[in-house]
Design a protein around this motif. Structure first.
Motif, PDB file in Angstrom:
ATOM      1  N   TYR A  35     -24.457  35.903   2.496  1.00  0.00           N
ATOM      2  CA  TYR A  35     -25.167  35.038   1.555  1.00  0.00           C
ATOM      3  C   TYR A  35     -24.290  33.861   1.151  1.00  0.00           C
ATOM      4  O   TYR A  35     -23.107  34.031   0.862  1.00  0.00           O
ATOM      5  CB  TYR A  35     -25.572  35.841   0.316  1.00  0.00           C
ATOM      6  N   TRP A  41     -28.353  31.902   4.062  1.00  0.00           N
ATOM      7  CA  TRP A  41     -27.434  32.849   4.666  1.00  0.00           C
ATOM      8  C   TRP A  41     -26.767  32.245   5.884  1.00  0.00           C
ATOM      9  O   TRP A  41     -27.358  31.421   6.578  1.00  0.00           O
ATOM     10  CB  TRP A  41     -28.202  34.104   5.083  1.00  0.00           C
ATOM     11  N   HIS A  92     -33.134  34.362   4.629  1.00  0.00           N
ATOM     12  CA  HIS A  92     -32.734  35.755   4.837  1.00  0.00           C
ATOM     13  C   HIS A  92     -33.303  36.346   6.130  1.00  0.00           C
ATOM     14  O   HIS A  92     -32.571  36.868   6.975  1.00  0.00           O
ATOM     15  CB  HIS A  92     -33.171  36.576   3.618  1.00  0.00           C
TER      16      HIS A  92
END
Length: 123
Positions: A35, A41, A92
């Protein structure tokens, strides 16, 4: 009563590997999804970062050298850095998908994930 808020817990790293836990070469053939803030990310392989174009990068190269920009170049450097980050950050789900896609194809000095698994099955 205090003004201290409840702590929050944020997952910040995933390990993606085709090799089982405990395998001697697992860390050579593992991708980390980390992250980086603002919902974005990074997909990391050791010291390299995966770009949107599917290639691995050691980071922003500034004018064919590793020197820092002088004051007259700061705006251009900041724009180049922002562009690099935009190409090397993912939401993500995309980051995890990319890590899963790349994990089976990892190589280390000509040695592949399949080679490592084959050696394990012989042992």
């Amino acid at each position: 009563m205090t003004d201290i808020p409840e702590p929050t817990v944020v997952p910040v790293r995933y390990l993606v590997s085709c090799l089982p836990e405990g395998h001697d070469d697992r860390w050579l053939f593992s991708i980390q999804v980390e992250y980086r803030g603002n919902g974005l990310w990074a997909v990391k392989l050791r010291s390299q970062t995966l770009g949107a174009d599917g290639t691995w990068s050691f980071g922003l190269r500034w004018i064919e050298s590793n020197r820092e920009p002088d004051p007259s170049e700061v705006d251009a450097y900041d724009k180049a850095q922002a562009a690099w980050l935009a190409e090397h950050r993912f939401d993500h789900d995309t980051a995890l998908r990319l890590a899963r896609e790349h994990a089976p194809r990892l190589r280390y000095r000509g040695y592949t994930v399949a080679d490592a698994l084959r050696e394990t099955s012989r042992g």
